[in-house]
Motif scaffolding. Sequence first.
Motif, mmCIF file in Angstrom:
data_model
loop_
_atom_site.group_PDB
_atom_site.id
_atom_site.type_symbol
_atom_site.label_atom_id
_atom_site.label_comp_id
_atom_site.label_asym_id
_atom_site.label_seq_id
_atom_site.Cartn_x
_atom_site.Cartn_y
_atom_site.Cartn_z
ATOM 1 N N HIS A 57 0.841 -1.195 0.000
ATOM 2 C CA HIS A 57 0.000 0.000 0.000
ATOM 3 C C HIS A 57 0.880 1.250 0.000
ATOM 4 O O HIS A 57 1.958 1.248 0.592
ATOM 5 C CB HIS A 57 -0.889 0.047 1.243
ATOM 6 N N ALA A 58 0.380 2.298 -0.640
ATOM 7 C CA ALA A 58 1.025 3.608 -0.596
ATOM 8 C C ALA A 58 0.059 4.559 0.100
ATOM 9 O O ALA A 58 -1.152 4.489 -0.109
ATOM 10 C CB ALA A 58 1.335 4.106 -2.000
ATOM 11 N N MET A 59 0.604 5.440 0.935
ATOM 12 C CA MET A 59 -0.199 6.434 1.655
ATOM 13 C C MET A 59 0.354 7.820 1.343
ATOM 14 O O MET A 59 1.278 8.285 2.012
ATOM 15 C CB MET A 59 -0.153 6.188 3.160
ATOM 16 N N PRO A 60 -0.182 8.495 0.312
ATOM 17 C CA PRO A 60 0.272 9.852 0.031
ATOM 18 C C PRO A 60 -0.141 10.800 1.148
ATOM 19 O O PRO A 60 -1.077 10.521 1.901
ATOM 20 C CB PRO A 60 -0.423 10.209 -1.272
ATOM 21 N N GLY A 63 -3.946 12.025 0.822
ATOM 22 C CA GLY A 63 -4.980 11.136 0.312
ATOM 23 C C GLY A 63 -5.079 9.846 1.090
ATOM 24 O O GLY A 63 -4.417 9.648 2.099
ATOM 25 N N GLY A 64 -5.911 8.963 0.603
ATOM 26 C CA GLY A 64 -6.132 7.677 1.248
ATOM 27 C C GLY A 64 -5.131 6.631 0.788
ATOM 28 O O GLY A 64 -4.238 6.891 -0.009
ATOM 29 N N SER A 65 -5.339 5.439 1.265
ATOM 30 C CA SER A 65 -4.460 4.319 0.955
ATOM 31 C C SER A 65 -4.678 3.852 -0.479
ATOM 32 O O SER A 65 -5.800 3.759 -0.966
ATOM 33 C CB SER A 65 -4.751 3.175 1.930
ATOM 34 N N PHE A 87 5.006 7.261 -7.022
ATOM 35 C CA PHE A 87 4.802 8.473 -6.228
ATOM 36 C C PHE A 87 3.421 9.035 -6.525
ATOM 37 O O PHE A 87 3.039 9.165 -7.691
ATOM 38 C CB PHE A 87 5.868 9.530 -6.538
ATOM 39 N N TYR A 88 2.693 9.336 -5.461
ATOM 40 C CA TYR A 88 1.385 9.978 -5.561
ATOM 41 C C TYR A 88 1.448 11.211 -4.679
ATOM 42 O O TYR A 88 1.735 11.106 -3.493
ATOM 43 C CB TYR A 88 0.269 9.049 -5.063
ATOM 44 N N GLY A 89 1.193 12.360 -5.248
ATOM 45 C CA GLY A 89 1.227 13.590 -4.467
ATOM 46 C C GLY A 89 1.697 14.747 -5.318
ATOM 47 O O GLY A 89 1.690 14.703 -6.549
ATOM 48 N N VAL A 90 2.134 15.799 -4.631
ATOM 49 C CA VAL A 90 2.559 17.018 -5.305
ATOM 50 C C VAL A 90 4.080 17.034 -5.436
ATOM 51 O O VAL A 90 4.797 16.818 -4.460
ATOM 52 C CB VAL A 90 2.092 18.262 -4.514
ATOM 53 N N ALA A 157 5.908 14.306 1.191
ATOM 54 C CA ALA A 157 6.260 13.034 1.827
ATOM 55 C C ALA A 157 5.219 11.977 1.463
ATOM 56 O O ALA A 157 4.066 12.285 1.175
ATOM 57 C CB ALA A 157 6.323 13.214 3.338
ATOM 58 N N ILE A 158 5.654 10.722 1.481
ATOM 59 C CA ILE A 158 4.768 9.595 1.196
ATOM 60 C C ILE A 158 5.208 8.412 2.047
ATOM 61 O O ILE A 158 6.389 8.289 2.394
ATOM 62 C CB ILE A 158 4.766 9.237 -0.316
#
Length: 169
Positions: A57-60, A63-65, A87-90, A157-158
């Motif tokens: 699982h990734a947790m940005p 956002g959610g999982s 990578f998920y995010g800004v 961060a992630i």
Amino acid sequence: MKKIIYILIVLVLPVSFLKAQEVKKSKKELRIEKQEKRKQEVKEILFEKAFVFTPTHAMPLGGGSIQLNYTFDAEIKGDTLVSYLPFYGVAYHVDYGARTGGFDFTQPIENFELEEDEKGYVVKLEVKNKMDLLSFTFHISELGYATLNVTSTNRQAISYYGTIEADKE
């Protein structure tokens, strides 16, 4: 002759039954042995600096999982980090013409710290990737379950959740 066979059966059957009971272990004992073996394996691969983190699982940060497939990983090979993580995010700054969106690189490790705590182990390492300074912090349980927090100078961060295993090579 029938008496001799009958006596042998009466004598041999209880002895073989007792031997079978001695060898058979309970499920709880087998699970404890398996856990102890896993704890020792995790300790060895961490001190050898040769392990593969496979995220599930990734947790940005915002956002959610997000559930991941098993093609992603971060591999520690001595003094080198081979990272293939999404990578998920800004992203605040991205190289011009960059083709990869995640943490996809192979770089030497600048700083490596391994600490034991009451819950397991903490592994901290830093890597420079072009214009980005990345900090990878692994929180690893004794059984190999892990959380990876990645902080970057150019991205949000992630966190990733998964397991560690021995390096296949």
